[in-house]
Design a protein around this motif. Structure first.
Motif, mmCIF file in Angstrom:
data_model
loop_
_atom_site.group_PDB
_atom_site.id
_atom_site.type_symbol
_atom_site.label_atom_id
_atom_site.label_comp_id
_atom_site.label_asym_id
_atom_site.label_seq_id
_atom_site.Cartn_x
_atom_site.Cartn_y
_atom_site.Cartn_z
ATOM 1 N N SER A 256 69.518 31.967 46.659
ATOM 2 C CA SER A 256 69.634 31.473 45.291
ATOM 3 C C SER A 256 70.505 32.402 44.453
ATOM 4 O O SER A 256 71.316 31.948 43.627
ATOM 5 C CB SER A 256 68.242 31.342 44.669
ATOM 6 O OG SER A 256 68.324 31.010 43.301
ATOM 7 N N TYR A 257 70.379 33.708 44.643
ATOM 8 C CA TYR A 257 71.112 34.687 43.845
ATOM 9 C C TYR A 257 72.624 34.552 44.049
ATOM 10 O O TYR A 257 73.392 34.525 43.086
ATOM 11 C CB TYR A 257 70.647 36.097 44.219
ATOM 12 C CG TYR A 257 71.377 37.199 43.495
ATOM 13 C CD1 TYR A 257 71.094 37.493 42.161
ATOM 14 C CD2 TYR A 257 72.356 37.951 44.144
ATOM 15 C CE1 TYR A 257 71.769 38.511 41.488
ATOM 16 C CE2 TYR A 257 73.032 38.961 43.482
ATOM 17 C CZ TYR A 257 72.739 39.235 42.164
ATOM 18 O OH TYR A 257 73.418 40.235 41.506
ATOM 19 N N VAL A 258 73.058 34.460 45.299
ATOM 20 C CA VAL A 258 74.504 34.387 45.548
ATOM 21 C C VAL A 258 75.071 33.044 45.102
ATOM 22 O O VAL A 258 76.258 32.952 44.756
ATOM 23 C CB VAL A 258 74.838 34.649 47.038
ATOM 24 C CG1 VAL A 258 74.350 36.015 47.477
ATOM 25 C CG2 VAL A 258 74.264 33.568 47.939
ATOM 26 N N THR A 259 74.226 32.005 45.086
ATOM 27 C CA THR A 259 74.709 30.682 44.691
ATOM 28 C C THR A 259 74.703 30.513 43.175
ATOM 29 O O THR A 259 75.715 30.128 42.577
ATOM 30 C CB THR A 259 73.850 29.577 45.340
ATOM 31 O OG1 THR A 259 73.869 29.751 46.760
ATOM 32 C CG2 THR A 259 74.394 28.201 45.003
ATOM 33 N N ARG A 260 73.561 30.831 42.541
ATOM 34 C CA ARG A 260 73.425 30.564 41.114
ATOM 35 C C ARG A 260 73.949 31.699 40.238
ATOM 36 O O ARG A 260 74.624 31.469 39.243
ATOM 37 C CB ARG A 260 71.955 30.282 40.777
ATOM 38 C CG ARG A 260 71.423 28.995 41.376
ATOM 39 C CD ARG A 260 70.121 28.572 40.706
ATOM 40 N NE ARG A 260 69.658 27.292 41.204
ATOM 41 C CZ ARG A 260 68.746 27.141 42.164
ATOM 42 N NH1 ARG A 260 68.203 28.208 42.715
ATOM 43 N NH2 ARG A 260 68.378 25.952 42.564
ATOM 44 N N THR A 261 73.619 32.940 40.586
ATOM 45 C CA THR A 261 74.012 34.075 39.742
ATOM 46 C C THR A 261 75.455 34.492 39.994
ATOM 47 O O THR A 261 76.218 34.708 39.041
ATOM 48 C CB THR A 261 73.077 35.272 39.978
ATOM 49 O OG1 THR A 261 71.728 34.864 39.742
ATOM 50 C CG2 THR A 261 73.416 36.416 39.038
ATOM 51 N N LEU A 262 75.851 34.602 41.274
ATOM 52 C CA LEU A 262 77.209 35.031 41.588
ATOM 53 C C LEU A 262 78.199 33.879 41.631
ATOM 54 O O LEU A 262 79.412 34.105 41.627
ATOM 55 C CB LEU A 262 77.228 35.775 42.931
ATOM 56 C CG LEU A 262 76.359 37.044 43.025
ATOM 57 C CD1 LEU A 262 76.541 37.707 44.380
ATOM 58 C CD2 LEU A 262 76.690 38.017 41.905
ATOM 59 N N GLY A 263 77.696 32.642 41.699
ATOM 60 C CA GLY A 263 78.573 31.482 41.691
ATOM 61 C C GLY A 263 79.321 31.242 42.985
ATOM 62 O O GLY A 263 80.334 30.533 43.002
ATOM 63 N N LEU A 264 78.814 31.802 44.097
ATOM 64 C CA LEU A 264 79.465 31.576 45.386
ATOM 65 C C LEU A 264 79.056 30.224 45.958
ATOM 66 O O LEU A 264 77.991 29.695 45.632
ATOM 67 C CB LEU A 264 79.080 32.692 46.361
ATOM 68 C CG LEU A 264 79.517 34.112 45.973
ATOM 69 C CD1 LEU A 264 78.985 35.116 46.991
ATOM 70 C CD2 LEU A 264 81.023 34.211 45.870
ATOM 71 N N ARG A 316 74.769 46.280 46.258
ATOM 72 C CA ARG A 316 76.143 46.577 45.848
ATOM 73 C C ARG A 316 77.118 45.750 46.675
ATOM 74 O O ARG A 316 78.123 45.237 46.154
ATOM 75 C CB ARG A 316 76.439 48.070 46.017
ATOM 76 C CG ARG A 316 75.858 48.948 44.921
ATOM 77 C CD ARG A 316 76.244 50.408 45.150
ATOM 78 N NE ARG A 316 75.721 51.254 44.102
ATOM 79 C CZ ARG A 316 76.368 51.545 42.978
ATOM 80 N NH1 ARG A 316 77.559 51.011 42.757
ATOM 81 N NH2 ARG A 316 75.835 52.332 42.073
ATOM 82 N N MET A 317 76.836 45.624 47.963
ATOM 83 C CA MET A 317 77.677 44.801 48.834
ATOM 84 C C MET A 317 77.606 43.338 48.429
ATOM 85 O O MET A 317 78.627 42.644 48.362
ATOM 86 C CB MET A 317 77.231 44.975 50.288
ATOM 87 C CG MET A 317 77.466 46.375 50.856
ATOM 88 S SD MET A 317 76.608 46.657 52.436
ATOM 89 C CE MET A 317 77.524 45.553 53.514
ATOM 90 N N VAL A 318 76.395 42.853 48.145
ATOM 91 C CA VAL A 318 76.229 41.458 47.741
ATOM 92 C C VAL A 318 76.957 41.188 46.424
ATOM 93 O O VAL A 318 77.627 40.160 46.258
ATOM 94 C CB VAL A 318 74.728 41.109 47.622
ATOM 95 C CG1 VAL A 318 74.549 39.732 46.976
ATOM 96 C CG2 VAL A 318 74.062 41.140 48.989
ATOM 97 N N ASP A 319 76.855 42.119 45.466
ATOM 98 C CA ASP A 319 77.435 41.914 44.137
ATOM 99 C C ASP A 319 78.958 41.895 44.135
ATOM 100 O O ASP A 319 79.573 41.470 43.146
ATOM 101 C CB ASP A 319 76.930 42.989 43.174
ATOM 102 C CG ASP A 319 75.497 42.751 42.730
ATOM 103 O OD1 ASP A 319 75.020 41.604 42.848
ATOM 104 O OD2 ASP A 319 74.840 43.714 42.275
ATOM 105 N N THR A 320 79.587 42.360 45.225
ATOM 106 C CA THR A 320 81.052 42.255 45.284
ATOM 107 C C THR A 320 81.492 40.795 45.331
ATOM 108 O O THR A 320 82.616 40.470 44.951
ATOM 109 C CB THR A 320 81.616 42.976 46.525
ATOM 110 O OG1 THR A 320 81.140 42.322 47.717
ATOM 111 C CG2 THR A 320 81.208 44.439 46.556
ATOM 112 N N GLY A 321 80.593 39.924 45.799
ATOM 113 C CA GLY A 321 80.956 38.517 45.921
ATOM 114 C C GLY A 321 81.851 38.223 47.101
ATOM 115 O O GLY A 321 82.239 37.066 47.315
ATOM 116 N N HIS A 322 82.179 39.247 47.881
ATOM 117 C CA HIS A 322 83.024 39.037 49.058
ATOM 118 C C HIS A 322 82.152 38.450 50.176
ATOM 119 O O HIS A 322 81.166 39.068 50.585
ATOM 120 C CB HIS A 322 83.628 40.363 49.510
ATOM 121 C CG HIS A 322 84.734 40.209 50.504
ATOM 122 N ND1 HIS A 322 84.525 39.810 51.808
ATOM 123 C CD2 HIS A 322 86.088 40.370 50.378
ATOM 124 C CE1 HIS A 322 85.669 39.748 52.449
ATOM 125 N NE2 HIS A 322 86.637 40.082 51.605
#
Length: 436
Positions: A256-264, A316-322
């Motif tokens: 959910s975090y990478v989809t909704r918060t990071l917009g990936l 930190r790795m997740v928050d890069t959005g890569h």
């Protein structure tokens, strides 16, 4: 040779049944993270819909301790095998029912109510499924390789998660995913029910249980385990509570975090789950085998401490959005660290409790903590991230605290690698054939 021939179908039945349970369980988590907010809650309220979907996910965990106590009670009184058949049926049919539900647009407030009721039924069945499979395999395994054999239902857990993620990922590519495509993975659960039932009807009852039946069974195994092994039960609860939160933060919330918060795109989070589950299937038996070599506690502690040290770098790795870094972070955190702890908990829990109430002890340790920490973890994490303005540091800190707590509990636990399951730690004073 006879024992080996008997063990193989039993292990296969346990692994397939557990895979089905966690296929069903993972599907609900995937649905809650990606599509349930749009299907079963009012449109135009994304945060409320996300919280509602995760609340429905958490509700299932409230039923798990009740189902765990009920099914484990009869598992210690009637037998392991009948309860495993019943839990498989309840889990599978509830999942199929979710695939047939009307949406909020079609049924209004009845839609989330029905979703919640089926999630409760799913949770009731899940409350003793894995515990029962674990107990059956551990009681029938070679003591020298119990860590390996007991870890195999854990590999079944990852197989179920992997299969659910594969199927769900496939249907997200359908143009009709948000109309009817999302229903397909839930309806396919009926196939697993048929296969699981066929396999479970082929296995024999646990010989250790039959031996205990001849000596005299406990009338109230849940009460007896609390009375005879209170310290051990508290240690098992203390180890499982933070571990459950860790597992569902990495298995459900991160998606959910990478989809909704990071917009990936959802495909990034789903790919991370796929690779993490595939790695976990491979390494879970290896961690089980390692625990047979060096002991349960060293392996569990090593995984917990590494995860605690990796928590902040992971986010930190997740928050890069890569996408590659997101996938790598989740694979190391969940596919290696969580699966390592999970593999060792399998043998540790079964070796902590006596045969008379082993099913009840394992179910209580797993499911009561699941209701307190596992189910609410994604909901709490969503609220924490929202309160921190989208920052991930509260979740990384929460992981550190949970890893430290479960490590302390493991330090307090006895080393059980050489435990003889035919002997009771707290020998009840009863006559053969009498009940306590």
């Amino acid at each position: 040779m006879t024992q080996e021939v008997t063990r193989r179908p039993l292990t296969k039945a346990a692994v397939i049944g557990t895979a089905l349970e966690f296929y069903d369980h993972a599907l609900f988590g995937l649905g809650a993270a990606i599509v349930f907010d749009k299907q079963f809650f009012p449109a135009g309220m994304p945060v409320a819909g996300a919280l509602g979907a995760f609340a429905a996910f958490a509700v299932g965990f409230l039923a798990r301790p009740i189902g765990g106590v009920v099914f484990a009670h009869f598992g210690d009184r009637v037998g392991r095998k009948p309860m495993l058949v019943m839990t498989l049926l309840l889990m599978g049919l509830s999942t199929v029912g979710i695939g047939l539900l009307p949406t909020y647009e079609q049924a209004g407030v009845a839609a989330p109510v029905l979703l919640t009721l089926l999630r409760l039924a799913q949770g009731f069945g899940a409350g003793a499924e894995y515990a029962g499979a674990l107990v059956m395999v551990a009681e029938s395994s070679d003591p020298r390789r119990r860590g390996l054999w007991a870890s195999l239902p854990g590999a079944g857990v990852q197989l179920g998660i992997l299969t659910a993620t594969l199927v769900f990922t496939a249907v997200t590519a359908l143009p009709s995913f948000e109309t009817w495509g999302w229903r397909v993975p839930f309806l396919l659960s009926i196939v697993g029910v048929g296969v699981g039932l066929f396999l479970r009807f082929q296995v024999r009852e646990s010989e250790l249980f039959e031996r205990e039946r001849a000596r005299g069974l406990s009338r109230f195994p849940a009460l007896e385990v609390a009375r005879r092994q209170p310290r051990i039960l508290l240690i098992a609860l203390a180890a499982n509570a933070p571990f459950g939160a860790i597992a569902y933060l990495l298995n459900v919330f991160v998606l959910s975090y990478v989809t909704r918060t990071l917009g990936l795109p959802p495909a990034v989070g789903l790919s991370a789950k796929l690779l993490a589950s595939a790695v976990a299937i491979a390494v879970t038996p290896l961690f089980g085998l390692l625990s047979d070599r060096v002991g349960r506690r060293p392996v569990f502690l090593g995984c917990a401490l590494f995860l605690g040290a990796f928590a902040f770098p992971m986010f930190r790795m997740v928050d890069t959005g890569h996408p590659a870094l997101v996938i790598l972070a989740v694979t190391v955190g969940y596919g290696v660290c969580v699966s390592g702890m999970f593999a060792v908990l399998a043998s540790l829990l079964t070796e902590l409790f006596d045969t008379r109430y082993r099913y009840s002890g394992v179910a209580i340790a797993r499911e009561w903590t699941a209701a307190l920490t596992s189910g609410p973890a994604p909901l709490v994490a969503t609220a924490l991230v929202a309160g921190a303005g989208g920052a991930s540091w509260p979740i990384a800190l929460l992981l550190v605290v949970c890893a430290a707590a479960t490590a302390v509990a493991a330090l307090l636990a006895p080393e059980t690698r050489r435990r003889d399951l035919t002997e009771n730690v707290s020998e009840p004073r009863v006559r053969a054939g009498a009940a306590v």
